[in-house]
Design a protein around this motif. Sequence first.
Motif, PDB file in Angstrom:
ATOM      1  N   GLN A   1       0.801  -1.220   0.000  1.00 41.83           N
ATOM      2  CA  GLN A   1       0.000   0.000   0.000  1.00 41.83           C
ATOM      3  C   GLN A   1       0.839   1.278   0.000  1.00 41.83           C
ATOM      4  O   GLN A   1       0.307   2.362  -0.227  1.00 41.83           O
ATOM      5  CB  GLN A   1      -0.936   0.008   1.206  1.00 41.83           C
ATOM      6  CG  GLN A   1      -2.001  -1.053   1.159  1.00 41.83           C
ATOM      7  CD  GLN A   1      -2.903  -0.926  -0.072  1.00 41.83           C
ATOM      8  OE1 GLN A   1      -3.387   0.158  -0.380  1.00 41.83           O
ATOM      9  NE2 GLN A   1      -3.096  -2.033  -0.787  1.00 41.83           N
ATOM     10  N   LYS A   2       2.150   1.165   0.254  1.00 42.80           N
ATOM     11  CA  LYS A   2       2.983   2.373   0.277  1.00 42.80           C
ATOM     12  C   LYS A   2       4.414   2.031  -0.111  1.00 42.80           C
ATOM     13  O   LYS A   2       5.082   1.222   0.551  1.00 42.80           O
ATOM     14  CB  LYS A   2       2.975   3.010   1.666  1.00 42.80           C
ATOM     15  CG  LYS A   2       3.355   4.492   1.651  1.00 42.80           C
ATOM     16  CD  LYS A   2       2.268   5.333   0.964  1.00 42.80           C
ATOM     17  CE  LYS A   2       2.609   6.811   0.975  1.00 42.80           C
ATOM     18  NZ  LYS A   2       1.539   7.628   0.371  1.00 42.80           N
ATOM     19  N   VAL A   3       4.871   2.651  -1.183  1.00 40.31           N
ATOM     20  CA  VAL A   3       6.219   2.434  -1.704  1.00 40.31           C
ATOM     21  C   VAL A   3       6.908   3.787  -1.816  1.00 40.31           C
ATOM     22  O   VAL A   3       6.299   4.773  -2.241  1.00 40.31           O
ATOM     23  CB  VAL A   3       6.162   1.742  -3.087  1.00 40.31           C
ATOM     24  CG1 VAL A   3       7.553   1.671  -3.717  1.00 40.31           C
ATOM     25  CG2 VAL A   3       5.548   0.349  -2.965  1.00 40.31           C
ATOM     26  N   LEU A   4       8.181   3.820  -1.442  1.00 43.68           N
ATOM     27  CA  LEU A   4       9.001   5.025  -1.569  1.00 43.68           C
ATOM     28  C   LEU A   4      10.090   4.791  -2.610  1.00 43.68           C
ATOM     29  O   LEU A   4      10.809   3.790  -2.537  1.00 43.68           O
ATOM     30  CB  LEU A   4       9.642   5.374  -0.222  1.00 43.68           C
ATOM     31  CG  LEU A   4      10.694   6.500  -0.207  1.00 43.68           C
ATOM     32  CD1 LEU A   4      10.077   7.829  -0.623  1.00 43.68           C
ATOM     33  CD2 LEU A   4      11.344   6.600   1.165  1.00 43.68           C
ATOM     34  N   ILE A   5      10.207   5.706  -3.569  1.00 44.37           N
ATOM     35  CA  ILE A   5      11.289   5.653  -4.546  1.00 44.37           C
ATOM     36  C   ILE A   5      12.264   6.778  -4.223  1.00 44.37           C
ATOM     37  O   ILE A   5      11.892   7.956  -4.237  1.00 44.37           O
ATOM     38  CB  ILE A   5      10.763   5.786  -5.984  1.00 44.37           C
ATOM     39  CG1 ILE A   5       9.844   4.603  -6.315  1.00 44.37           C
ATOM     40  CG2 ILE A   5      11.927   5.854  -6.980  1.00 44.37           C
ATOM     41  CD1 ILE A   5       9.244   4.645  -7.718  1.00 44.37           C
ATOM     42  N   VAL A   6      13.493   6.396  -3.898  1.00 44.33           N
ATOM     43  CA  VAL A   6      14.556   7.350  -3.566  1.00 44.33           C
ATOM     44  C   VAL A   6      15.499   7.405  -4.760  1.00 44.33           C
ATOM     45  O   VAL A   6      16.273   6.480  -5.002  1.00 44.33           O
ATOM     46  CB  VAL A   6      15.311   6.911  -2.293  1.00 44.33           C
ATOM     47  CG1 VAL A   6      16.459   7.870  -2.000  1.00 44.33           C
ATOM     48  CG2 VAL A   6      14.363   6.821  -1.104  1.00 44.33           C
ATOM     49  N   ASP A   7      15.425   8.485  -5.500  1.00 42.01           N
ATOM     50  CA  ASP A   7      16.182   8.615  -6.748  1.00 42.01           C
ATOM     51  C   ASP A   7      17.310   9.613  -6.531  1.00 42.01           C
ATOM     52  O   ASP A   7      17.096  10.823  -6.501  1.00 42.01           O
ATOM     53  CB  ASP A   7      15.237   9.088  -7.859  1.00 42.01           C
ATOM     54  CG  ASP A   7      15.888   9.046  -9.234  1.00 42.01           C
ATOM     55  OD1 ASP A   7      17.131   9.135  -9.314  1.00 42.01           O
ATOM     56  OD2 ASP A   7      15.145   8.935 -10.235  1.00 42.01           O
ATOM     57  N   LEU A   8      18.540   9.079  -6.396  1.00 40.14           N
ATOM     58  CA  LEU A   8      19.709   9.934  -6.162  1.00 40.14           C
ATOM     59  C   LEU A   8      20.663   9.936  -7.353  1.00 40.14           C
ATOM     60  O   LEU A   8      21.831  10.294  -7.205  1.00 40.14           O
ATOM     61  CB  LEU A   8      20.424   9.507  -4.873  1.00 40.14           C
ATOM     62  CG  LEU A   8      19.577   9.562  -3.597  1.00 40.14           C
ATOM     63  CD1 LEU A   8      20.426   9.257  -2.370  1.00 40.14           C
ATOM     64  CD2 LEU A   8      18.868  10.906  -3.442  1.00 40.14           C
ATOM     65  N   ASP A   9      20.176   9.537  -8.501  1.00 38.73           N
ATOM     66  CA  ASP A   9      20.905   9.765  -9.743  1.00 38.73           C
ATOM     67  C   ASP A   9      21.040  11.274  -9.940  1.00 38.73           C
ATOM     68  O   ASP A   9      20.225  12.053  -9.421  1.00 38.73           O
ATOM     69  CB  ASP A   9      20.108   9.148 -10.894  1.00 38.73           C
ATOM     70  CG  ASP A   9      20.869   9.077 -12.196  1.00 38.73           C
ATOM     71  OD1 ASP A   9      21.485   8.035 -12.462  1.00 38.73           O
ATOM     72  OD2 ASP A   9      20.827  10.065 -12.967  1.00 38.73           O
ATOM     73  N   VAL A  10      22.042  11.711 -10.685  1.00 37.55           N
ATOM     74  CA  VAL A  10      22.257  13.152 -10.858  1.00 37.55           C
ATOM     75  C   VAL A  10      21.152  13.808 -11.692  1.00 37.55           C
ATOM     76  O   VAL A  10      20.958  15.015 -11.633  1.00 37.55           O
ATOM     77  CB  VAL A  10      23.637  13.435 -11.471  1.00 37.55           C
ATOM     78  CG1 VAL A  10      23.624  13.243 -12.984  1.00 37.55           C
ATOM     79  CG2 VAL A  10      24.130  14.825 -11.104  1.00 37.55           C
ATOM     80  N   HIS A  11      20.415  12.991 -12.456  1.00 39.50           N
ATOM     81  CA  HIS A  11      19.334  13.512 -13.294  1.00 39.50           C
ATOM     82  C   HIS A  11      17.986  13.278 -12.623  1.00 39.50           C
ATOM     83  O   HIS A  11      17.765  12.221 -12.025  1.00 39.50           O
ATOM     84  CB  HIS A  11      19.339  12.819 -14.658  1.00 39.50           C
ATOM     85  CG  HIS A  11      20.648  12.904 -15.364  1.00 39.50           C
ATOM     86  ND1 HIS A  11      21.505  11.816 -15.477  1.00 39.50           N
ATOM     87  CD2 HIS A  11      21.270  13.945 -15.954  1.00 39.50           C
ATOM     88  CE1 HIS A  11      22.592  12.193 -16.144  1.00 39.50           C
ATOM     89  NE2 HIS A  11      22.481  13.482 -16.426  1.00 39.50           N
ATOM     90  N   GLN A  12      17.085  14.230 -12.745  1.00 35.98           N
ATOM     91  CA  GLN A  12      15.770  14.051 -12.144  1.00 35.98           C
ATOM     92  C   GLN A  12      15.059  12.842 -12.746  1.00 35.98           C
ATOM     93  O   GLN A  12      15.118  12.602 -13.953  1.00 35.98           O
ATOM     94  CB  GLN A  12      14.885  15.291 -12.356  1.00 35.98           C
ATOM     95  CG  GLN A  12      13.642  15.254 -11.477  1.00 35.98           C
ATOM     96  CD  GLN A  12      12.395  15.831 -12.125  1.00 35.98           C
ATOM     97  OE1 GLN A  12      12.227  15.797 -13.339  1.00 35.98           O
ATOM     98  NE2 GLN A  12      11.493  16.349 -11.305  1.00 35.98           N
ATOM     99  N   GLY A  13      14.363  12.094 -11.895  1.00 33.60           N
ATOM    100  CA  GLY A  13      13.567  10.957 -12.363  1.00 33.60           C
ATOM    101  C   GLY A  13      12.246  11.432 -12.936  1.00 33.60           C
ATOM    102  O   GLY A  13      11.174  11.191 -12.372  1.00 33.60           O
ATOM    103  N   ASN A  14      12.324  12.082 -14.089  1.00 33.44           N
ATOM    104  CA  ASN A  14      11.132  12.742 -14.642  1.00 33.44           C
ATOM    105  C   ASN A  14      10.051  11.755 -15.069  1.00 33.44           C
ATOM    106  O   ASN A  14       8.860  11.986 -14.824  1.00 33.44           O
ATOM    107  CB  ASN A  14      11.523  13.664 -15.800  1.00 33.44           C
ATOM    108  CG  ASN A  14      12.258  12.955 -16.928  1.00 33.44           C
ATOM    109  OD1 ASN A  14      12.889  11.918 -16.737  1.00 33.44           O
ATOM    110  ND2 ASN A  14      12.195  13.533 -18.119  1.00 33.44           N
ATOM    111  N   GLY A  15      10.441  10.646 -15.700  1.00 36.17           N
ATOM    112  CA  GLY A  15       9.451   9.656 -16.102  1.00 36.17           C
ATOM    113  C   GLY A  15       8.755   9.031 -14.905  1.00 36.17           C
ATOM    114  O   GLY A  15       7.528   8.870 -14.901  1.00 36.17           O
TER     115      GLY A  15
END
Length: 279
Positions: A128-142
Amino acid sequence: MLKYELLPEQLVREGTLSETSLFAPIPLPEKYFLDTHDAAYWLRLQQGQLTRAEERATGFPWSEALVQREVTILGGTVQCAKLALHTGVALNVAGGTHHAFRDRGEGFCLLNDQAVAANYLLHHEGFQKVLIVDLDVHQGNGTAAIFQHEPRVFTFSMHGARNYPARKEQSDLDLPLPDGTDDATYLKLLAETLPRLLDEVQPQFVFYLAGVDVLATDKLGKLGLTREGCRQRDRLVLELCYRNRLPVVVCMGGGYSERVADIVEAHANTFRLAQELWF
């Protein structure tokens, strides 16, 4: 890229992993990723019917092998999610195709593996709850666009403000960083943000995109992290997941330093930390 071959070789050679710790990903059946991607886009992608403009946006000329590669990456990240439910952590040597939208590809990404795996957990594992932590240098736009109206997935992207993509999407939390951001500034901001997010979001599962294009040596990155700073970043994220008993899948994401050894060593640190904490 060469790093996909060299990284597992290095980890096995140094004894961080054994051959039995590695698995070969199985291409994901389409019924699982059509929860995320538009069926008409998938059909055109399969049949090589992308327009020239769409191909240019992805950065790749179309080929059957390229599509198979993307579907295999999806399978690897979903397999990692299944494994992490039992082991606490699993890592994909590839993955992190966060520029792929529901109905189009961009920035060397055709299908979005972490979005597909997050939807797999929602639709097939009862999460019911997922967190995506995106620390790539580019924004996770998709990724941000895919989950814009999905309250069960919280998207967090900490990225270079002046880097690709020129037009950013809106994540649930975006932290844009100025060019040249150093270890101390980066780590302080992350340490102030991520524990609070875990408290507020209360995720049941975490996807971590651990791109090493944050390194000062990266040809495309524009940030100023050292390899040690990158390692401390990974330790901060992984220790929080471990202490909070949160299963986590890590995808390697980008890395474009001039010396391939810098890329492989930075990625290897991520695996070493996971091995140290969980095994």
